[in-house]
Write a protein that holds these residues in place. Sequence first.
Motif, PDB file in Angstrom:
ATOM      1  N   LEU A 128      39.852  47.971   9.893  1.00 10.46           N
ATOM      2  CA  LEU A 128      38.501  47.446  10.090  1.00 10.46           C
ATOM      3  C   LEU A 128      37.494  48.221   9.249  1.00 10.46           C
ATOM      4  O   LEU A 128      36.607  47.632   8.625  1.00 10.46           O
ATOM      5  N   ASP A 129      37.649  49.539   9.185  1.00  8.97           N
ATOM      6  CA  ASP A 129      36.750  50.379   8.388  1.00  8.97           C
ATOM      7  C   ASP A 129      36.849  50.022   6.907  1.00  8.97           C
ATOM      8  O   ASP A 129      35.837  49.939   6.208  1.00  8.97           O
ATOM      9  N   LYS A 130      38.076  49.806   6.417  1.00 12.83           N
ATOM     10  CA  LYS A 130      38.265  49.419   5.017  1.00 12.83           C
ATOM     11  C   LYS A 130      37.602  48.076   4.731  1.00 12.83           C
ATOM     12  O   LYS A 130      36.978  47.891   3.685  1.00 12.83           O
ATOM     13  N   GLN A 131      37.735  47.135   5.670  1.00  9.29           N
ATOM     14  CA  GLN A 131      37.109  45.820   5.493  1.00  9.29           C
ATOM     15  C   GLN A 131      35.594  45.949   5.427  1.00  9.29           C
ATOM     16  O   GLN A 131      34.945  45.330   4.598  1.00  9.29           O
ATOM     17  N   ARG A 132      35.038  46.769   6.295  1.00 10.78           N
ATOM     18  CA  ARG A 132      33.583  46.978   6.309  1.00 10.78           C
ATOM     19  C   ARG A 132      33.122  47.675   5.043  1.00 10.78           C
ATOM     20  O   ARG A 132      32.097  47.340   4.466  1.00 10.78           O
ATOM     21  N   SER A 133      33.898  48.684   4.608  1.00 11.38           N
ATOM     22  CA  SER A 133      33.541  49.446   3.398  1.00 11.38           C
ATOM     23  C   SER A 133      33.596  48.569   2.167  1.00 11.38           C
ATOM     24  O   SER A 133      32.769  48.682   1.274  1.00 11.38           O
TER      25      SER A 133
END
Length: 137
Positions: A128-133
């Motif tokens: 999820l963090d990678k998607q947001r980043s």
Amino acid sequence: SSGINAEYGGPQERVFRLEFVSNQRISETEFQRWREECESHGIPIPTVEDIDRKEADIEDARHHLYNEEDIEKIVSEKQKFRKTPFNYAIKKNELIRKKEIAELSGNHEEAEKIRAELEDLEDRAQVLDKQRSRGLS
């Protein structure tokens, strides 16, 4: 996701998820099919008294005042079916506490299960963090 435990004509009974239950009037064709199913399985058609009783039950349910215990149970049921938590940090802390309790009580099997759940949560949080980043670049 809530459901209704219902019978349709025959002796089988199953849970129909509410998102797939229609709130529209039943068609004449649907009614005739239901009636034939009931008759073929020897299930009596509900009487006017049965329907009046059910209508009263529904009316009672509509006017039910929920207490704190009812609300906690509803929230707990919803969380049980939720794959991703609203707040990863809170869920992680909850799992860490449960794992510590399991370890302190000597329940190593439960602690291992919770450890695996923690790892899974961390993996999902990283994705999820990678998607947001990616969206920020």
